[in-house]
Every structure is written in structure tokens, then in C-alpha cells.
Design a protein around this motif. Structure first.
Motif, PDB file in Angstrom:
ATOM      1  N   PRO A 142       0.653  -1.142   0.067  1.00 50.88           N
ATOM      2  CA  PRO A 142      -0.003   0.039   0.158  1.00 50.88           C
ATOM      3  C   PRO A 142       0.773   1.162   0.002  1.00 50.88           C
ATOM      4  CG  PRO A 142       0.247  -0.801   2.454  1.00 50.88           C
ATOM      5  CD  PRO A 142       0.854  -1.881   1.380  1.00 50.88           C
ATOM      6  N   ARG A 143       0.432   2.442  -0.398  1.00 49.37           N
ATOM      7  CA  ARG A 143       0.883   3.444  -0.387  1.00 49.37           C
ATOM      8  C   ARG A 143       0.278   4.421   0.219  1.00 49.37           C
ATOM      9  NH1 ARG A 143       5.932   3.512  -3.195  1.00 49.37           N
ATOM     10  NH2 ARG A 143       5.677   1.343  -4.491  1.00 49.37           N
ATOM     11  N   PRO A 144       1.109   5.468   1.054  1.00 49.17           N
ATOM     12  CA  PRO A 144       2.364   6.103   1.232  1.00 49.17           C
ATOM     13  C   PRO A 144       3.124   4.697   1.616  1.00 49.17           C
ATOM     14  CG  PRO A 144       0.974   7.668   2.057  1.00 49.17           C
ATOM     15  CD  PRO A 144       0.209   6.646   1.881  1.00 49.17           C
ATOM     16  N   ALA A 145       4.139   4.351   1.044  1.00 47.99           N
ATOM     17  CA  ALA A 145       4.941   3.080   1.212  1.00 47.99           C
ATOM     18  C   ALA A 145       5.498   2.732   2.626  1.00 47.99           C
ATOM     19  CB  ALA A 145       5.955   2.788   0.073  1.00 47.99           C
ATOM     20  N   LEU A 146       6.228   3.733   2.974  1.00 48.06           N
ATOM     21  CA  LEU A 146       7.059   3.471   4.305  1.00 48.06           C
ATOM     22  C   LEU A 146       6.249   4.474   5.613  1.00 48.06           C
ATOM     23  CD1 LEU A 146      10.454   3.797   3.053  1.00 48.06           C
ATOM     24  CD2 LEU A 146       8.971   1.905   3.115  1.00 48.06           C
ATOM     25  N   TYR A 147       5.356   4.843   5.493  1.00 47.94           N
ATOM     26  CA  TYR A 147       4.392   5.830   6.583  1.00 47.94           C
ATOM     27  C   TYR A 147       3.112   5.316   6.524  1.00 47.94           C
ATOM     28  CZ  TYR A 147       2.973   9.946   9.128  1.00 47.94           C
ATOM     29  OH  TYR A 147       2.271  10.663  10.232  1.00 47.94           O
ATOM     30  N   GLY A 148       2.451   4.916   7.632  1.00 46.07           N
ATOM     31  CA  GLY A 148       1.242   4.462   7.616  1.00 46.07           C
ATOM     32  C   GLY A 148       0.096   5.220   8.449  1.00 46.07           C
ATOM     33  N   ALA A 149       0.376   6.270   8.631  1.00 46.20           N
ATOM     34  CA  ALA A 149      -0.475   7.056   9.628  1.00 46.20           C
ATOM     35  C   ALA A 149      -1.713   7.388   8.874  1.00 46.20           C
ATOM     36  CB  ALA A 149       0.069   8.134  10.107  1.00 46.20           C
ATOM     37  N   SER A 150      -1.828   7.403   7.185  1.00 43.29           N
ATOM     38  CA  SER A 150      -2.801   8.018   6.574  1.00 43.29           C
ATOM     39  C   SER A 150      -3.697   7.016   6.308  1.00 43.29           C
ATOM     40  CB  SER A 150      -2.398   8.762   5.698  1.00 43.29           C
ATOM     41  OG  SER A 150      -1.620   8.104   4.803  1.00 43.29           O
ATOM     42  N   ARG A 151      -3.379   5.534   6.337  1.00 41.02           N
ATOM     43  CA  ARG A 151      -4.059   4.433   6.028  1.00 41.02           C
ATOM     44  C   ARG A 151      -3.905   3.446   7.269  1.00 41.02           C
ATOM     45  NH1 ARG A 151       0.324   1.030   5.113  1.00 41.02           N
ATOM     46  NH2 ARG A 151       2.192   1.907   4.213  1.00 41.02           N
ATOM     47  N   LEU A 152      -4.724   3.597   8.035  1.00 37.92           N
ATOM     48  CA  LEU A 152      -5.059   2.916   9.302  1.00 37.92           C
ATOM     49  C   LEU A 152      -5.541   1.218   8.930  1.00 37.92           C
ATOM     50  CD1 LEU A 152      -6.327   5.424  11.854  1.00 37.92           C
ATOM     51  CD2 LEU A 152      -3.886   4.777  11.457  1.00 37.92           C
ATOM     52  N   GLY A 153      -5.267   0.542   9.701  1.00 39.24           N
ATOM     53  CA  GLY A 153      -5.768  -0.851   9.645  1.00 39.24           C
ATOM     54  C   GLY A 153      -4.939  -1.788   8.837  1.00 39.24           C
ATOM     55  N   ASP A 154      -5.620  -2.993   8.417  1.00 39.25           N
ATOM     56  CA  ASP A 154      -4.682  -3.943   7.773  1.00 39.25           C
ATOM     57  C   ASP A 154      -4.411  -3.602   6.311  1.00 39.25           C
ATOM     58  OD1 ASP A 154      -4.572  -5.538   9.848  1.00 39.25           O
ATOM     59  OD2 ASP A 154      -6.380  -6.800   9.415  1.00 39.25           O
ATOM     60  N   ASN A 155      -5.134  -2.716   5.446  1.00 32.34           N
ATOM     61  CA  ASN A 155      -4.839  -2.373   4.041  1.00 32.34           C
ATOM     62  C   ASN A 155      -5.037  -3.566   3.201  1.00 32.34           C
ATOM     63  OD1 ASN A 155      -2.061  -0.475   5.148  1.00 32.34           O
ATOM     64  ND2 ASN A 155      -3.939   0.217   4.779  1.00 32.34           N
ATOM     65  N   LYS A 156      -6.215  -4.332   3.402  1.00 31.31           N
ATOM     66  CA  LYS A 156      -6.881  -5.488   3.023  1.00 31.31           C
ATOM     67  C   LYS A 156      -6.285  -5.372   1.536  1.00 31.31           C
ATOM     68  CE  LYS A 156     -10.904  -8.161   2.483  1.00 31.31           C
ATOM     69  NZ  LYS A 156     -10.473  -9.541   2.779  1.00 31.31           N
ATOM     70  N   ASN A 157      -6.114  -6.545   1.099  1.00 33.14           N
ATOM     71  CA  ASN A 157      -5.885  -7.239  -0.201  1.00 33.14           C
ATOM     72  C   ASN A 157      -4.520  -6.418  -0.760  1.00 33.14           C
ATOM     73  OD1 ASN A 157      -8.103  -8.682  -0.134  1.00 33.14           O
ATOM     74  ND2 ASN A 157      -9.111  -7.452  -1.715  1.00 33.14           N
ATOM     75  N   ALA A 158      -3.689  -5.606  -0.222  1.00 32.32           N
ATOM     76  CA  ALA A 158      -2.415  -5.381  -0.563  1.00 32.32           C
ATOM     77  C   ALA A 158      -1.512  -6.495   0.291  1.00 32.32           C
ATOM     78  CB  ALA A 158      -2.066  -3.852   0.073  1.00 32.32           C
ATOM     79  N   ASN A 159      -0.504  -6.495  -0.602  1.00 35.55           N
ATOM     80  CA  ASN A 159       0.749  -7.509   0.040  1.00 35.55           C
ATOM     81  C   ASN A 159      -0.079  -8.986  -0.038  1.00 35.55           C
ATOM     82  OD1 ASN A 159       1.087  -4.802   1.560  1.00 35.55           O
ATOM     83  ND2 ASN A 159       3.240  -5.895   1.032  1.00 35.55           N
ATOM     84  N   SER A 160      -0.922  -9.335  -1.168  1.00 32.49           N
ATOM     85  CA  SER A 160      -1.631 -10.455  -0.962  1.00 32.49           C
ATOM     86  C   SER A 160      -1.816 -11.343  -2.030  1.00 32.49           C
ATOM     87  CB  SER A 160      -3.320 -10.051  -0.759  1.00 32.49           C
ATOM     88  OG  SER A 160      -3.308  -9.323   0.536  1.00 32.49           O
ATOM     89  N   ILE A 161      -2.275 -12.528  -2.110  1.00 32.12           N
ATOM     90  CA  ILE A 161      -2.620 -13.567  -3.246  1.00 32.12           C
ATOM     91  C   ILE A 161      -4.176 -13.389  -3.265  1.00 32.12           C
ATOM     92  CG2 ILE A 161      -1.793 -15.260  -1.721  1.00 32.12           C
ATOM     93  CD1 ILE A 161      -1.693 -15.534  -5.679  1.00 32.12           C
TER      94      ILE A 161
END
Length: 224
Positions: A142-161
């Protein structure tokens, strides 16, 4: 794109593109109804070209002058029934186009509507199980790549099969290796389809290798 005669090493034809060809592969389609129009489907940025495999010329009755506008595609398309199937990076959808004229026939979103991140793109590759009508897709971080404060939670279906049911146009199952990724851990390899023998039972599986060094094997039907 260069076609080479494997017997004598001579160049048969060349196809020159104005835009950089940075997709991961191309797909050959044998046109049973009209074999002389058999072609190679080549993603080039946001379009897919249909190039005659013998001559290197565009097949102009496909789409508009031999190409269709799909959105950005980085992995080789697949052929499913009468459709050319692609995974797009900009719209984040699986799309099916008619092999006859290139018209869009259906699409399936890769991420939930309520997602709170960008990225999670299908750049690593896609694979098709024609018997089960299942399309397997690996996704990036998910993006932003190295900072996650704007995308709380698991970010479902990213880094996934993900396994897409192409008949019912929905996701059948998914597996996320890294939730809320902060380390750029895309699943970068295409899903590999294989069959293995466990206790004298043949099991059809999909294999995914990851940046972390993991190799996962899933039952194709269930994601187990």
C-alpha cells in the motif's frame, strides 16, 4: 519487439513502439476461427496491442487500429473463454475484453470500495486455472509506502494473493502476507500453478514466493 527464427537465428520481423515496453511478458493467442489473425497481445503502458505473430503487423480489426485502451498493465494478459483478461494498475481492476473486437465486457475490483490507501497494485503477475475458472493475482504494498498514519488498519488485499472467480465475477479467497506494510514487501512474483502428491493424493496448488523469503503453497479451490 523482435521475432527470431529459432532454427537459423535470423530476425523475421520487428515492431517498434513509441512508448517504453516495460510489461512483464506477452501472450500468444491462436485464433481458431481465423488462424491468419492469430496474434501476440503485448501490453505497452496503458494499451494492449494485437500483433500478427507471423508478420509483426497490427491486426486492425481488434479494437481501434490494432490496440485497445485498458489502463496501465504490467503483467502478461491471459486468455479465458472468449475474453482477453488483464489486471490494471491505475484502476485496480481485473478486466475482460472481447477477443473478437476488443470491447470491454466486464470488470472486477481488486480492493474494497472503502479502502483508505493507494497502491496494492497487481504488477507481479497473474495466472489462470482454466478448469476452475479461477484467476490468481499477486499484489504489491500500500501507499504511502513507508509511512502508515494516513492508512490505518490492515490495508486489505495489499501484499496479498487473491483468487478471482471469473464466472461469478468476485474474489473467492485471499491471503495477506503482511498487514499494514511499512517495509515495501510487495508480493513480487507471479502465482505459479502446480500439482503435488501428498500421501498418494494429487492436490492442485498455487505457489507464491515473496520478498521476505517465504514460499507459500495454497489449495487452489479454498486458499487453505
Amino acid at each position: 519487439i523482435i521475432a527470431i527464427d529459432a532454427l537459423n537465428g535470423k530476425i523475421v520481423w520487428k515492431f517498434n513502439s513509441l512508448k517504453k515496453i516495460d510489461a512483464r511478458g506477452m501472450t500468444f493467442w491462436y485464433n481458431k476461427k481465423n488462424p491468419k489473425d492469430s496474434c501476440i497481445f503485448v501490453p505497452i503502458r496503458d494499451v494492449v496491442f494485437c500483433i500478427n505473430y507471423k508478420t509483426g503487423k497490427k491486426i486492425n480489426n481488434f479494437g481501434k487500429y490494432g490496440f485497445i485502451k485498458t489502463g496501465i498493465v504490467r503483467s502478461a494478459p491471459v486468455i479465458w473463454k472468449n475474453n482477453l483478461v488483464v489486471a490494471t494498475l491505475d484502476s485496480l481492476k481485473i478486466k475482460g475484453y472481447s477477443l473478437l473486437d476488443g470491447k470491454l465486457e466486464w470488470e472486477i475490483p481488486i480492493h474494497p470500495k472503502e479502502k483508505n490507501f493507494s497502491g496494492g497494485t497487481p504488477w507481479g503477475g497473474i495466472s489462470l486455472d482454466t478448469n476452475r475458472n479461477l484467476l490468481f493475482v499477486s499484489t504489491g504494498n500500500p501507499r504511502p509506502a513507508l509511512y502508515g498514519a494516513s492508512r490505518l488498519g490492515d490495508n486489505k488485499n495489499a501484499n496479498s494473493i487473491l483468487a478471482f472467480d471469473l464466472i461469478n465475477k468476485k474474489i473467492k479467497w485471499s491471503f495477506q502476507e503482511v498487514s499494514h506494510d511499512l517495509w515495501d514487501y510487495d508480493i513480487a512474483s507471479p502465482p505459479l500453478l502446480a500439482s503435488i502428491n501428498i500421501n498418494k493424493k494429487i492436490i492442485d496448488i498455487v505457489i507464491v514466493m515473496t520478498k521476505i523469503g517465504n514460499t507459500f503453497a495454497f489449495v487452489r479451490d479454498t486458499g487453505e
